[in-house]
Design an enzyme around this catalytic site. Structure first.
Site, PDB file in Angstrom:
ATOM      1  N   SER A 173     -51.435   4.173  10.850  1.00 53.40           N
ATOM      2  CA  SER A 173     -51.274   3.534   9.536  1.00 53.40           C
ATOM      3  C   SER A 173     -49.800   3.472   9.155  1.00 53.40           C
ATOM      4  CB  SER A 173     -52.012   4.331   8.461  1.00 53.40           C
ATOM      5  OG  SER A 173     -53.382   4.396   8.739  1.00 53.40           O
ATOM      6  N   GLU A 256     -54.406  18.515   3.560  1.00 54.76           N
ATOM      7  CA  GLU A 256     -55.099  17.455   2.813  1.00 54.76           C
ATOM      8  C   GLU A 256     -56.224  18.122   2.040  1.00 54.76           C
ATOM      9  OE1 GLU A 256     -55.367  14.968   1.054  1.00 54.76           O
ATOM     10  OE2 GLU A 256     -55.048  13.385   2.537  1.00 54.76           O
ATOM     11  N   SER A 378     -64.762  11.518  11.226  1.00 52.26           N
ATOM     12  CA  SER A 378     -65.939  10.653  11.033  1.00 52.26           C
ATOM     13  C   SER A 378     -67.125  11.465  10.482  1.00 52.26           C
ATOM     14  CB  SER A 378     -66.337  10.010  12.369  1.00 52.26           C
ATOM     15  OG  SER A 378     -66.863  11.001  13.228  1.00 52.26           O
TER      16      SER A 378
HETATM   17  C1  LIG Z   1     -58.403   3.031   8.267  1.00 53.06           C
HETATM   18  C2  LIG Z   1     -58.010   4.000   9.334  1.00 53.06           C
HETATM   19  C3  LIG Z   1     -56.748   4.536   9.329  1.00 53.06           C
HETATM   20  C4  LIG Z   1     -56.359   5.432  10.341  1.00 53.06           C
HETATM   21  N1  LIG Z   1     -55.074   5.935  10.332  1.00 53.06           N
HETATM   22  C5  LIG Z   1     -54.671   6.756  11.323  1.00 53.06           C
HETATM   23  C6  LIG Z   1     -53.323   7.229  11.393  1.00 53.06           C
HETATM   24  O1  LIG Z   1     -52.492   6.900  10.538  1.00 53.06           O
HETATM   25  N2  LIG Z   1     -52.962   8.019  12.408  1.00 53.06           N
HETATM   26  C7  LIG Z   1     -53.848   8.406  13.375  1.00 53.06           C
HETATM   27  O2  LIG Z   1     -53.454   9.168  14.263  1.00 53.06           O
HETATM   28  N3  LIG Z   1     -55.139   7.969  13.371  1.00 53.06           N
HETATM   29  C8  LIG Z   1     -55.549   7.141  12.365  1.00 53.06           C
HETATM   30  N4  LIG Z   1     -56.859   6.681  12.341  1.00 53.06           N
HETATM   31  C9  LIG Z   1     -57.746   7.010  13.450  1.00 53.06           C
HETATM   32  C10 LIG Z   1     -58.862   7.951  13.115  1.00 53.06           C
HETATM   33  O3  LIG Z   1     -58.388   9.270  12.961  1.00 53.06           O
HETATM   34  C11 LIG Z   1     -59.878   7.837  14.252  1.00 53.06           C
HETATM   35  O4  LIG Z   1     -60.435   6.547  14.173  1.00 53.06           O
HETATM   36  C12 LIG Z   1     -60.958   8.867  14.169  1.00 53.06           C
HETATM   37  O5  LIG Z   1     -60.438  10.122  14.458  1.00 53.06           O
HETATM   38  C13 LIG Z   1     -62.118   8.548  15.161  1.00 53.06           C
HETATM   39  O6  LIG Z   1     -61.598   8.416  16.428  1.00 53.06           O
HETATM   40  P1  LIG Z   1     -61.939   7.127  17.330  1.00 53.06           P
HETATM   41  O7  LIG Z   1     -61.676   5.900  16.516  1.00 53.06           O
HETATM   42  O8  LIG Z   1     -61.203   7.292  18.611  1.00 53.06           O
HETATM   43  O9  LIG Z   1     -63.485   7.178  17.590  1.00 53.06           O
HETATM   44  P2  LIG Z   1     -64.247   8.144  18.606  1.00 53.06           P
HETATM   45  O10 LIG Z   1     -63.725   9.524  18.466  1.00 53.06           O
HETATM   46  O11 LIG Z   1     -64.230   7.510  19.957  1.00 53.06           O
HETATM   47  O12 LIG Z   1     -65.712   8.096  18.007  1.00 53.06           O
HETATM   48  C14 LIG Z   1     -66.597   6.986  18.248  1.00 53.06           C
HETATM   49  C15 LIG Z   1     -67.931   7.332  17.613  1.00 53.06           C
HETATM   50  O13 LIG Z   1     -68.485   8.491  18.245  1.00 53.06           O
HETATM   51  C16 LIG Z   1     -68.737   9.515  17.276  1.00 53.06           C
HETATM   52  N5  LIG Z   1     -68.436  10.814  17.858  1.00 53.06           N
HETATM   53  C17 LIG Z   1     -67.267  11.201  18.432  1.00 53.06           C
HETATM   54  N6  LIG Z   1     -67.346  12.487  18.828  1.00 53.06           N
HETATM   55  C18 LIG Z   1     -68.594  12.924  18.515  1.00 53.06           C
HETATM   56  C19 LIG Z   1     -69.275  14.149  18.684  1.00 53.06           C
HETATM   57  N7  LIG Z   1     -68.680  15.191  19.260  1.00 53.06           N
HETATM   58  N8  LIG Z   1     -70.548  14.234  18.223  1.00 53.06           N
HETATM   59  C20 LIG Z   1     -71.155  13.174  17.631  1.00 53.06           C
HETATM   60  N9  LIG Z   1     -70.564  11.969  17.465  1.00 53.06           N
HETATM   61  C21 LIG Z   1     -69.289  11.849  17.898  1.00 53.06           C
HETATM   62  C22 LIG Z   1     -67.803   9.207  16.120  1.00 53.06           C
HETATM   63  O14 LIG Z   1     -68.291   9.747  14.911  1.00 53.06           O
HETATM   64  C23 LIG Z   1     -67.818   7.698  16.119  1.00 53.06           C
HETATM   65  O15 LIG Z   1     -68.951   7.213  15.464  1.00 53.06           O
HETATM   66  C24 LIG Z   1     -57.272   5.787  11.354  1.00 53.06           C
HETATM   67  C25 LIG Z   1     -58.563   5.237  11.350  1.00 53.06           C
HETATM   68  C26 LIG Z   1     -58.929   4.345  10.366  1.00 53.06           C
HETATM   69  C27 LIG Z   1     -60.304   3.758  10.400  1.00 53.06           C
END
Ligand SMILES: Cc1cc2nc3c(=O)[nH]c(=O)nc-3n(C[C@H](O)[C@H](O)[C@H](O)COP(=O)(O)OP(=O)(O)OC[C@H]3O[C@@H](n4cnc5c(N)ncnc54)[C@H](O)[C@@H]3O)c2cc1C
Length: 399
Positions: A173, A256, A378
């Site tokens: 972000s 946070e 999440s």
């Molecule tokens: C609007 C927005 C702003 C963001 N800003 C930043 C930022 O500034 N800096 C930064 O570093 N990141 C940022 N993020 C990233 C955010 O931290 C990640 O999207 C988040 O940690 C989820 O990781 P991923 O997208 O890789 O999904 P994944 O970790 O691949 O997850 C995919 C799906 O699988 C589920 N899942 C994953 N692990 C498990 C488990 N062990 N058990 C059950 N379900 C599971 C998740 O809940 C999700 O539904 C941002 C995300 C958004 C949407």
């Protein structure tokens, strides 16, 4: 648990309310009301930066920081009051939440005196903005899988040298308008999981850093891909010990505490009011099922606020996860209700010439609130925390 505000807190509320009313009434700032915030962080960045610097000039940034670091040293409840009043006044949203709320306290806890002297004043004065370089294509919920590498290039010198970084961050972000990024990188070759990581402070404006904005469903671009190709930063810009960055990275997330998120319920109440007003105006209020949903949202918001206060006022295990789950799910349901209320109008997403997204506030709410249940941990991750740490269920298998 006493959740009433003291006389001193109420006096503080009057002080900040009056200040905000006076200053936001001025022609310089009145047009900025309500700009920015989740889903709208691309709006009027320069103007909001100027507003934030105006706040800084009057000592209204970093209000929770201790006085010795240039803050106001406000109590937790006064910080809540401050953020609530900003939301109530519809003040433009901040541009440096990551620097102020997350990195600043981390530097106070883990940074050297030199790092504090170098980086805290420009965060407070809002002259340097920060991005968070945690997530990667294969490291989101599973952050310990970070693959970005950093090695110390001492250039043959006995002291000094630089860290050289290679890798990719994603969903970063605000990186497109920030000057600095805090990065979790693997500094011990061959290390696994949370071992061998370091927490580095990296300047963005350099040839080794490429920032590529990602276009969102809403048409805006708040986050980015960030490619690090031989990016450099000073050897002294590691926070904590090299190889011990996991502890620093986790501590940062712990800062946070939800003060500003609690205040966000003021914005949510305003959003709900606009949905109800639209329902009255277009007649959808006559739909009994929809009336029921809107009334339920009203009740739930009160409960969410109570849960937020409870989380702040107690060390109850899991309270933060419960709060995140309930507000994120609520906001998504508000977006869905807004689309029900909008009816066919909710389907119109093109400008008159058909060229680009032209969303109204409710469409943007609906689309962006899908992200609420992802960022900041999440829903599934929050439920895992509750299952394992609060309910004592067996740990899920780890890689
Ligand atoms: C609007 C927005 C702003 C963001 N800003 C930043 C930022 O500034 N800096 C930064 O570093 N990141 C940022 N993020 C990233 C955010 O931290 C990640 O999207 C988040 O940690 C989820 O990781 P991923 O997208 O890789 O999904 P994944 O970790 O691949 O997850 C995919 C799906 O699988 C589920 N899942 C994953 N692990 C498990 C488990 N062990 N058990 C059950 N379900 C599971 C998740 O809940 C999700 O539904 C941002 C995300 C958004 C949407």
């Amino acid at each position: 648990m006493d959740l009433t505000y003291s006389d001193a807190d109420q006096a503080f509320r009057t002080e900040i309310r009056t200040w905000l009313e006076d200053h936001l009434a001025s022609a310089d700032w009145a047009g900025l009301k309500g700009l920015g915030g989740p889903g709208k962080d691309h709006e009027a960045v320069e103007e909001r930066l100027a507003w934030n610097q105006h706040l800084a000039a009057h000592g209204w940034t970093c209000v929770g920081w201790p006085v010795e670091h240039g803050g106001r040293g406000l109590s937790l409840w006064q910080q809540v009051v401050f953020h609530e009043e900003c939301a109530r006044a519809h003040a433009p949203h901040g541009v440096n939440h990551l620097g102020e709320a997350l990195l600043g306290p981390t530097l106070m806890a883990y940074g050297t005196a030199e790092q504090q002297a170098r980086f805290l004043p420009p965060i407070r004065e809002v002259t340097e903005l920060w991005a968070q370089g945690y997530s990667e294509p294969d490291a989101g919920s599973d952050l310990a899988n970070v693959q970005t590498r950093a090695r110390l290039d001492d250039g043959g010198a006995e002291v000094g040298g630089e860290w050289v970084l290679d890798g990719q961050k994603v969903w970063t972000s605000n990186a497109h308008f920030s000057q600095w990024m805090f990065v979790v990188a693997r500094t011990e070759p061959g290390s696994q999981r949370h071992r061998g990581l370091s927490f580095l402070l990296v300047p963005i404006d350099q040839p080794g850093v490429e920032v590529r904005p990602i276009e969102q469903l809403t048409g805006g671009s708040e986050f980015n891909e960030v490619f690090l190709t031989g990016a450099r930063t000073g050897a002294d810009l590691v926070v904590g010990e090299p190889g011990q960055g996991w502890a620093v990275a986790m501590a940062l997330l712990g800062f946070e505490r939800g003060v500003s998120t609690l205040a966000q319920t003021v914005d949510y109440a305003r959003e709900l009011d606009t949905v109800v007003a639209r329902a009255r105006a277009n007649g959808s209020y006559d739909d009994l099922v929809l009336r029921d949903r809107l009334a339920t949202l009203k009740v739930e918001l009160s409960v969410i606020r109570a849960q937020g206060l409870r989380g702040l006022s107690s060390a109850e295990p899991g309270a933060d996860s419960v709060f995140k789950l309930v507000w994120a799910g609520w906001h998504r349901r508000l977006g869905e209700a807004a689309m029900e209320v909008a009816g066919h109008d909710g389907l119109l997403t093109r400008s008159a010439d058909g060229s680009a997204y032209d969303l109204d506030d409710h469409q943007r709410l609906f689309l962006f609130s899908r992200a609420d249940t992802i960022y900041g941990g999440s829903d599934e991750v929050q439920k895992n925390i509750l299952a394992e740490r609060v309910l004592g269920l067996p740990r899920e298998p780890r890689p």
